[in-house]
Design an enzyme around this catalytic site. Structure first.
Site, mmCIF file in Angstrom:
data_model
loop_
_atom_site.group_PDB
_atom_site.id
_atom_site.type_symbol
_atom_site.label_atom_id
_atom_site.label_comp_id
_atom_site.label_asym_id
_atom_site.label_seq_id
_atom_site.Cartn_x
_atom_site.Cartn_y
_atom_site.Cartn_z
ATOM 1 C CG ASP A 195 -1.814 1.189 1.222
ATOM 2 O OD1 ASP A 195 -2.642 1.099 0.127
ATOM 3 O OD2 ASP A 195 -1.968 2.175 2.073
ATOM 4 C CD GLU A 213 -1.892 6.144 2.850
ATOM 5 O OE1 GLU A 213 -2.682 6.994 2.147
ATOM 6 O OE2 GLU A 213 -2.575 5.241 3.197
ATOM 7 C CG HIS A 253 -1.895 10.610 4.068
ATOM 8 N ND1 HIS A 253 -1.508 11.739 4.307
ATOM 9 C CD2 HIS A 253 -1.962 10.910 2.606
ATOM 10 C CE1 HIS A 253 -1.128 12.629 3.617
ATOM 11 N NE2 HIS A 253 -1.302 11.936 2.298
ATOM 12 C CG HIS A 313 -6.686 5.802 4.558
ATOM 13 N ND1 HIS A 313 -6.936 4.921 3.748
ATOM 14 C CD2 HIS A 313 -7.830 6.502 5.089
ATOM 15 C CE1 HIS A 313 -8.395 4.886 3.497
ATOM 16 N NE2 HIS A 313 -8.821 5.856 4.321
ATOM 17 C CG ASP A 337 -4.486 1.386 5.053
ATOM 18 O OD1 ASP A 337 -4.849 1.305 6.476
ATOM 19 O OD2 ASP A 337 -4.771 2.455 4.489
#
Length: 243
Positions: free
Chosen positions: A7, A9, A58, A153, A158
């Site tokens: 994942d 960001e 985030h 997040h 995640d």
């Protein structure tokens, strides 16, 4: 089999607008077991500011990233870590697009899809649960994965949640297990990454379905096929006379 649940960001939503990766979290699975060989970095986005809307999601600020390395400092290490694995990503096109752009800036002109296979868990969840919500929060609820600590997040958080969800979606005989406390009715299933470390060579337990279960499954498919007017996705599992 080596899989990387991944994942990212980013500073914003659109890679074509020059937005950058600011966090990457990877969880390594070998034979569906967590290995603790994870990859997690915060990344300074050079001269690209973080969109206010993205920061609300985030919680990562430019001030926090001030002393973090730039992608050029860690990109080669990341490429070597990912290459040759199967990537498991929620909405894979988004993360792959951003990472391909970052690697291209680094001078790596190959795409991740050329050196890795990719599983998009959004597409997988839509096949399994047509018409239902398939965001990560919804899937955590569906598969009883505890996401109560997810205020923002975060790439590594995640990725760990997605690893649990993916293993549950693709068959319960996996690295997921129950805490002692979850033996009570209605308790949530929690990740057991720590307990399972060091057990990656242990054989997986395979539970075969019986004839009664197979017959019940076939009856259910027949009902779905009839109600959908012959549009059953898994129609190839039905006998030819049925459809």
């Amino acid at each position: 089999m080596r899989q990387i649940v991944l994942d990212t960001e980013t500073t914003g939503l659109e890679v074509i607008q020059g937005h950058r990766v600011i966090e990457i979290g990877c969880v390594e699975l070998v034979n569906r077991r967590p290995t603790n060989n994870d990859f997690h970095r915060y990344i300074h986005p050079d001269d690209k500011d973080i969109d206010p809307g993205a920061e609300q999601v985030h919680g990562i600020s430019m001030a926090f990233l001030a002393d973090k390395p730039k992608f050029v400092e860690l990109g080669r290490e990341l490429w070597d870590y990912l290459a040759g694995s199967e990537l498991v990503i929620h909405n894979a096109a988004f993360d792959i697009g951003f990472l391909d752009a970052e690697f291209q800036r680094l001078g790596i002109n190959r795409k991740l899809s050329e050196v890795c296979s990719v599983v998009d868990t959004v597409a997988l969840a839509r096949r399994l649960h047509p018409g239902q919500k398939v965001n990560l929060d919804a899937l955590c609820r569906r598969y009883a994965v505890d996401a109560s600590h997810r205020d923002f997040h975060g790439a590594l958080l995640d990725a760990r949640l997605l690893a649990d969800v993916y293993l549950a979606m693709t068959g319960g005989q996996s690295a997921l297990g129950l805490d002692d406390s979850s033996a009570q009715a209605g308790a949530q299933r929690r990740s057991r990454f720590v307990e399972l470390l060091g057990a990656i060579e242990a054989p997986l337990r395979v539970i075969r379905v019986g004839e009664n279960e197979q017959a019940a499954h076939l009856d259910r498919l027949k009902t779905i096929d009839k109600k959908s007017g012959g549009k059953l996705i898994w129609a190839d599992e039905l006998p030819p006379a049925v459809h």
